[in-house]
Design a protein around this motif. Structure first.
Motif, PDB file in Angstrom:
ATOM      1  N   GLU B 146       0.844  -1.203   0.000  1.00  0.00           N
ATOM      2  CA  GLU B 146       0.000   0.000   0.000  1.00  0.00           C
ATOM      3  C   GLU B 146       0.876   1.249   0.000  1.00  0.00           C
ATOM      4  O   GLU B 146       1.868   1.307   0.753  1.00  0.00           O
ATOM      5  CB  GLU B 146      -0.887   0.013   1.248  1.00  0.00           C
ATOM      6  N   THR B 184      -5.428  -1.244  -7.464  1.00  0.00           N
ATOM      7  CA  THR B 184      -6.376  -0.156  -7.233  1.00  0.00           C
ATOM      8  C   THR B 184      -5.644   1.163  -6.977  1.00  0.00           C
ATOM      9  O   THR B 184      -4.704   1.194  -6.184  1.00  0.00           O
ATOM     10  CB  THR B 184      -7.262  -0.478  -6.007  1.00  0.00           C
ATOM     11  N   THR B 203      -8.537  -1.033 -11.087  1.00  0.00           N
ATOM     12  CA  THR B 203      -9.550  -0.037 -10.737  1.00  0.00           C
ATOM     13  C   THR B 203      -8.897   1.312 -10.466  1.00  0.00           C
ATOM     14  O   THR B 203      -7.925   1.381  -9.717  1.00  0.00           O
ATOM     15  CB  THR B 203     -10.298  -0.486  -9.456  1.00  0.00           C
ATOM     16  N   PRO B 224     -20.721   1.077  -5.527  1.00  0.00           N
ATOM     17  CA  PRO B 224     -19.816  -0.079  -5.458  1.00  0.00           C
ATOM     18  C   PRO B 224     -19.497  -0.448  -4.006  1.00  0.00           C
ATOM     19  O   PRO B 224     -18.780   0.280  -3.319  1.00  0.00           O
ATOM     20  CB  PRO B 224     -18.570   0.391  -6.203  1.00  0.00           C
ATOM     21  N   LEU B 225     -20.027  -1.596  -3.588  1.00  0.00           N
ATOM     22  CA  LEU B 225     -19.842  -2.019  -2.200  1.00  0.00           C
ATOM     23  C   LEU B 225     -18.367  -2.266  -1.880  1.00  0.00           C
ATOM     24  O   LEU B 225     -17.900  -1.953  -0.788  1.00  0.00           O
ATOM     25  CB  LEU B 225     -20.666  -3.286  -1.933  1.00  0.00           C
ATOM     26  N   PHE B 226     -17.647  -2.826  -2.849  1.00  0.00           N
ATOM     27  CA  PHE B 226     -16.234  -3.133  -2.571  1.00  0.00           C
ATOM     28  C   PHE B 226     -15.469  -1.860  -2.223  1.00  0.00           C
ATOM     29  O   PHE B 226     -14.521  -1.884  -1.431  1.00  0.00           O
ATOM     30  CB  PHE B 226     -15.579  -3.835  -3.763  1.00  0.00           C
ATOM     31  N   ARG B 228     -16.445   0.619  -0.517  1.00  0.00           N
ATOM     32  CA  ARG B 228     -16.612   0.935   0.917  1.00  0.00           C
ATOM     33  C   ARG B 228     -15.498   0.302   1.742  1.00  0.00           C
ATOM     34  O   ARG B 228     -14.999   0.901   2.696  1.00  0.00           O
ATOM     35  CB  ARG B 228     -17.960   0.400   1.436  1.00  0.00           C
ATOM     36  N   LEU B 229     -15.131  -0.925   1.368  1.00  0.00           N
ATOM     37  CA  LEU B 229     -14.086  -1.618   2.134  1.00  0.00           C
ATOM     38  C   LEU B 229     -12.764  -0.854   2.046  1.00  0.00           C
ATOM     39  O   LEU B 229     -12.045  -0.694   3.037  1.00  0.00           O
ATOM     40  CB  LEU B 229     -13.912  -3.047   1.633  1.00  0.00           C
ATOM     41  N   TYR B 230     -12.451  -0.393   0.845  1.00  0.00           N
ATOM     42  CA  TYR B 230     -11.222   0.403   0.679  1.00  0.00           C
ATOM     43  C   TYR B 230     -11.321   1.722   1.452  1.00  0.00           C
ATOM     44  O   TYR B 230     -10.386   2.134   2.140  1.00  0.00           O
ATOM     45  CB  TYR B 230     -10.985   0.726  -0.792  1.00  0.00           C
ATOM     46  N   ILE B 232     -13.223   2.610   3.953  1.00  0.00           N
ATOM     47  CA  ILE B 232     -13.204   2.425   5.412  1.00  0.00           C
ATOM     48  C   ILE B 232     -11.771   2.211   5.876  1.00  0.00           C
ATOM     49  O   ILE B 232     -11.314   2.762   6.875  1.00  0.00           O
ATOM     50  CB  ILE B 232     -14.109   1.233   5.813  1.00  0.00           C
ATOM     51  N   ARG B 233     -11.049   1.397   5.115  1.00  0.00           N
ATOM     52  CA  ARG B 233      -9.645   1.138   5.469  1.00  0.00           C
ATOM     53  C   ARG B 233      -8.825   2.430   5.425  1.00  0.00           C
ATOM     54  O   ARG B 233      -7.998   2.696   6.286  1.00  0.00           O
ATOM     55  CB  ARG B 233      -9.053   0.109   4.522  1.00  0.00           C
ATOM     56  N   GLU B 236      -9.540   4.669   8.309  1.00  0.00           N
ATOM     57  CA  GLU B 236      -8.858   4.174   9.521  1.00  0.00           C
ATOM     58  C   GLU B 236      -7.356   4.423   9.473  1.00  0.00           C
ATOM     59  O   GLU B 236      -6.651   4.196  10.444  1.00  0.00           O
ATOM     60  CB  GLU B 236      -9.132   2.670   9.685  1.00  0.00           C
TER      61      GLU B 236
END
Lengths: 299, 272
Positions: B146, B184, B203, B224-226, B228-230, B232-233, B236
């Motif tokens: 990352e 991504t 992406t 795009p629900l996926f 949200r995961l990114y 949210i991460r 944080e």
């Protein structure tokens, strides 16, 4: 030994080694998450005929789910580590993926994992997309409402199936009330689920039968109507109804704690005895002695 | 002592290649041992001690002080531990890293995290060109890890990247995710021209509108629900001020491309 006026029989519940997985289902609303969980845990009361046991473990606040949507945690146990992946694939594929707005995530960190999303991804027919987010591989499967998300692998671990309590009541109403109270108390324990409807069994079984084709049959020793007929009858005269509660858990401690809470919640007026089912201790890996559980909780 | 301190006492005249400033290289060495590790000052061999004052034995956590804008290749090949750089840093920070974390509190130069396969690089300021990109002549860029740039970054972010996540808190230059294989890139500011040119899969997300190449086709507007995961991460991990509930719950315009390649890539533009 007694809790209030209820006698706790000096016996043990015999439980078995199973394999467990935890699925976290999320959806746009709590209602859809519940609907998916209910569908996924249908026909999953006993390995005897269902080949697995599964139920809702708890609901999860949206702040605590991976995508911050309302969630439901489902526990699913099978007798073998080899069959659990197939059950997860079938049930998530047919019951969760088909339910609007849902996603399915692994809820169990474990060294041993099985491929679930990695297999269900083929439903995407080549249009599926993989993403690794914070070390977790997620599959995006294009579906008619948008995309279904599922985690690539799910953790599995050895678990305990078949912890149980048998509640003997002076009438059906009080016995069921006690069983319901026990069931509610036992379901509060993390890592535990009660696979039967509302956690209560109205027709417990014994192993085997006089018919060769039956691997299990009615537990005649606890059938009030057979009090004068069954050679194994153990019911005191005043008992009119018996209910069983089966508790499966991710580890021994969780099952033990659930049984402890269950006994305390069930005991009281109208409940003559609380006992447990076993097979002489020769079949199951785990033995949960009722008196020991009570004594340990008192110390 | 739980941290190894390196304080720059002499600014190099020309860029200094300091691969040795990495938890892998200094592990278990004494202060003197670390000061004797080799660096390349232009084309002249030198030692770390010629430029840095070292305090503490070689442990996995390193703290660097001074303006390191001319110091290159810090954190080369690191697989664990952490490096904190109090100021700016030069090119190729985190080259070939596979684990651990590098935190740059100032700005970073070009080529942040080339050949990276794991771990995390965080730049609090701006960064230069070619973030997480393949070297010239290489077919594949980063294969994991990352890279979080809180400020702006310049051209060719994620050039030929295969896996991993690159997040830019500010604006991105031109050719974002050019020749992307997968992975991504999320840009929270504006994005320059020709984003996703030649991308095969992968992406690109942008919170602002961006010019689309004609070889990208509009698919739909959706949530795009996926993503949200990114997001949210990223919330944080320090981007909480850049990512709002609107970004989490809102719709994005999805473009598929690049049509001159496999057409399995996507660019998602936040739709206000």
């Amino acid at each position: 030994m007694k809790i209030q006026k209820t006698e706790i029989v000096d016996t043990f519940a015999e439980a078995f080694k199973m394999w467990g997985a935890r699925v976290v289902i999320t959806a746009d609303t709590k209602q859809w998450a519940r609907a998916a969980a209910a569908s996924m845990t249908g026909f999953a009361t006993s390995v005897i005929r269902c080949k697995l046991e599964a139920a809702v473990e708890c609901e999860i606040r949206k702040e605590d789910t991976p995508d911050h949507r309302p969630g439901v945690s489902v526990l699913l146990f099978t007798m073998s580590s080899k069959t659990i992946a197939g059950q997860l694939i079938d049930r998530i594929g047919q019951c969760v993926m088909t339910c609007p707005t849902t996603a399915a995530y692994n809820g169990l960190e474990s060294e041993k994992t099985v491929s679930v999303g990695g297999k269900l991804r083929f439903f995407g027919d080549g249009y599926q997309i993989s993403k690794v987010i914070g070390g977790r591989r997620i599959w995006r499967i294009p579906v008619m409402e948008g995309e279904f998300l599922i985690e690539d692998t799910f953790g599995i671990q050895p678990a305990v199936g078949g912890g149980n309590l048998i509640i003997l009541g002076t009438n059906k109403y009080t016995a069921l009330q006690a069983a319901t109270a026990a069931s509610n108390a036992m379901r509060e324990v993390a890592g535990v689920f009660l696979p039967f409807p509302q956690g209560v069994v109205g027709s417990g079984s014994k192993i085997g039968a006089r018919y060769k084709s039956m691997i299990a049959s009615t537990n005649d020793a606890y059938c009030p109507t057979l009090g004068s007929i069954s050679s194994k009858g153990v019911l005191p005269e005043n008992v009119e109804a018996v209910y069983e509660i089966v508790a499966d858990g991710l580890n021994e401690e969780a099952v033990k704690e659930a049984m402890r809470r269950g006994m305390h919640a069930a005991a009281g007026k109208g409940v003559m005895m609380i006992t447990a089912g076993n097979y002489g201790g020769e079949l199951g890996k785990y033995k949960f002695y009722l008196h020991n559980i009570i004594k340990e909780s008192n110390t | 002592m739980t941290t190894t301190f390196l304080r720059l006492h002499t600014q190099p005249d020309v860029p200094l290649e300091a691969e040795a400033i990495s938890p892998v290289a200094i592990a278990g060495l004494s202060e003197l041992g670390i000061e004797h590790l080799p660096v390349l000052h232009g084309n002249i061999k030198a030692k770390i001690g010629d430029f840095f004052k070292v305090t503490g034995k070689g442990v996995p956590d390193i703290l660097l002080e001074g303006d390191l804008g001319k110091i290159k290749m810090i954190g080369a090949g690191m697989s664990a531990g952490s490096i904190t750089i109090e100021g700016n840093v030069g090119m190729h920070v985190g080259i070939g890293m596979s684990g651990g974390e590098i935190l740059v509190k100032g700005n970073a130069s070009d080529w942040v995290g080339p050949e990276m396969s794991g771990g995390r690089i965080v730049v609090k300021g701006n960064a230069g060109h070619m973030i997480g990109s393949a070297f010239r002549g290489q077919a594949i860029g980063i294969t994991g890890g990352e890279i979080f740039i809180h400020g702006d970054a310049k051209n060719e972010i994620g050039n030929s990247m295969r896996r991993g996540l690159i997040a830019i808190g500010g604006d991105a230059g031109d050719f974002t995710a050019v020749n992307m294989r997968a992975g991504t890139v999320i840009v929270m500011g504006k994005m320059g021209v020709r984003a996703g040119a030649g991308m095969i899969r992968g992406t690109v997300v942008c919170f602002e509108d961006a010019p689309m190449l004609p070889s990208f086709e509009f698919s739909c507007k959706y949530q795009p629900l996926f993503l949200r995961l990114y997001l949210i991460r990223l919330q944080e991990n320090g981007f909480e001020n850049k990512i709002t509930d609107q970004h989490l719950n809102g719709k994005y315009r999805r473009y598929s491309g690049d049509g001159i390649e496999l057409n399995r890539g996507e660019i998602l533009l936040f739709s206000r």
